[in-house]
Design a protein around this motif. Structure first.
Motif, mmCIF file in Angstrom:
data_model
loop_
_atom_site.group_PDB
_atom_site.id
_atom_site.type_symbol
_atom_site.label_atom_id
_atom_site.label_comp_id
_atom_site.label_asym_id
_atom_site.label_seq_id
_atom_site.Cartn_x
_atom_site.Cartn_y
_atom_site.Cartn_z
ATOM 1 N N UNK A 1 0.890 -1.141 -0.082
ATOM 2 C CA UNK A 1 -0.003 -0.072 -0.097
ATOM 3 C C UNK A 1 1.048 1.318 0.090
ATOM 4 N N UNK A 2 0.730 2.051 -1.141
ATOM 5 C CA UNK A 2 1.465 3.150 -1.115
ATOM 6 C C UNK A 2 1.359 4.276 -0.151
ATOM 7 N N UNK A 3 0.225 4.236 0.770
ATOM 8 C CA UNK A 3 0.105 5.161 1.774
ATOM 9 C C UNK A 3 1.103 4.764 2.903
ATOM 10 N N UNK A 4 0.911 3.511 3.253
ATOM 11 C CA UNK A 4 1.853 2.906 4.258
ATOM 12 C C UNK A 4 3.473 3.210 3.881
ATOM 13 N N UNK A 5 3.760 3.116 2.730
ATOM 14 C CA UNK A 5 5.319 3.296 2.354
ATOM 15 C C UNK A 5 5.437 4.551 2.509
ATOM 16 N N UNK A 6 4.612 5.725 2.109
ATOM 17 C CA UNK A 6 4.931 6.978 2.316
ATOM 18 C C UNK A 6 5.033 7.517 3.884
ATOM 19 N N UNK A 7 3.958 6.966 4.373
ATOM 20 C CA UNK A 7 3.822 7.099 5.887
ATOM 21 C C UNK A 7 5.248 6.749 6.458
ATOM 22 N N UNK A 8 5.712 5.499 6.318
ATOM 23 C CA UNK A 8 6.920 5.071 6.809
ATOM 24 C C UNK A 8 8.188 6.097 6.325
ATOM 25 N N UNK A 9 8.161 6.398 5.254
ATOM 26 C CA UNK A 9 9.115 7.383 4.564
ATOM 27 C C UNK A 9 9.350 8.566 5.539
ATOM 28 N N UNK B 1 8.092 9.269 8.333
ATOM 29 C CA UNK B 1 8.630 8.850 9.609
ATOM 30 C C UNK B 1 10.086 8.685 9.903
ATOM 31 N N UNK B 2 10.570 7.945 8.971
ATOM 32 C CA UNK B 2 11.947 7.848 9.079
ATOM 33 C C UNK B 2 12.902 9.222 8.991
ATOM 34 N N UNK B 3 12.308 9.998 7.914
ATOM 35 C CA UNK B 3 12.960 11.323 7.431
ATOM 36 C C UNK B 3 12.874 11.992 8.828
ATOM 37 N N UNK B 4 11.764 12.022 9.658
ATOM 38 C CA UNK B 4 11.606 12.688 10.892
ATOM 39 C C UNK B 4 12.287 12.431 11.893
ATOM 40 N N UNK B 5 12.814 11.164 11.995
ATOM 41 C CA UNK B 5 13.720 10.794 12.838
ATOM 42 C C UNK B 5 15.272 10.950 12.319
ATOM 43 N N UNK B 6 15.349 11.401 11.226
ATOM 44 C CA UNK B 6 16.907 11.788 11.016
ATOM 45 C C UNK B 6 17.609 10.956 9.804
ATOM 46 N N UNK B 7 16.693 10.013 9.268
ATOM 47 C CA UNK B 7 17.071 9.394 8.245
ATOM 48 C C UNK B 7 17.419 10.128 6.930
ATOM 49 N N UNK C 1 13.527 6.322 1.662
ATOM 50 C CA UNK C 1 12.772 5.877 0.631
ATOM 51 C C UNK C 1 13.183 4.357 0.421
ATOM 52 N N UNK C 2 14.212 4.042 0.317
ATOM 53 C CA UNK C 2 14.654 2.485 0.133
ATOM 54 C C UNK C 2 14.165 1.725 1.466
#
Length: 86
Positions: free
Chosen positions: A3-11, A13-19, A25-26
């Motif tokens: 589901x693209x929603x969850x991929x974007x959501x996870x991305x 969250x990762x960016x917000x954590x400093x990744x 994206x990967x």
């Protein structure tokens, strides 16, 4: 199919954590694929929930279900006998 929603959501969250964005994206696609394959939530409804819900309904309260699911859950609600109070 992931589901693209969850991929974007996870991305996000990762960016917000400093990744870094490229790495996020990967990782987001990998994490979403993992969750889709292995995350199998279970439902537990305490036995005393049914009498309480019925009491509230009989007392005139309007009851409803709220969920963050993408898909309807009518069949599951019926299988759990929750359709009798909602």
């Amino acid at each position: 199919m992931i589901n693209s929603f969850w991929v974007n959501f996870t991305k996000r969250r990762l960016v917000a954590m400093g990744v870094p964005t490229a790495q996020a994206i990967d990782l987001a696609s990998q994490a979403s694929a993992y969750m889709e394959e292995y995350y199998k939530p279970t439902v537990h409804i305490p036995a005393d929930a049914f009498p309480l819900l019925q009491f509230l309904k009989d007392s005139g309260y309007v009851l409803g279900l709220v969920s963050n699911r993408d898909d309807p859950y009518y069949d599951e609600t019926e299988n759990m006998k929750l359709d009798l109070v909602f």
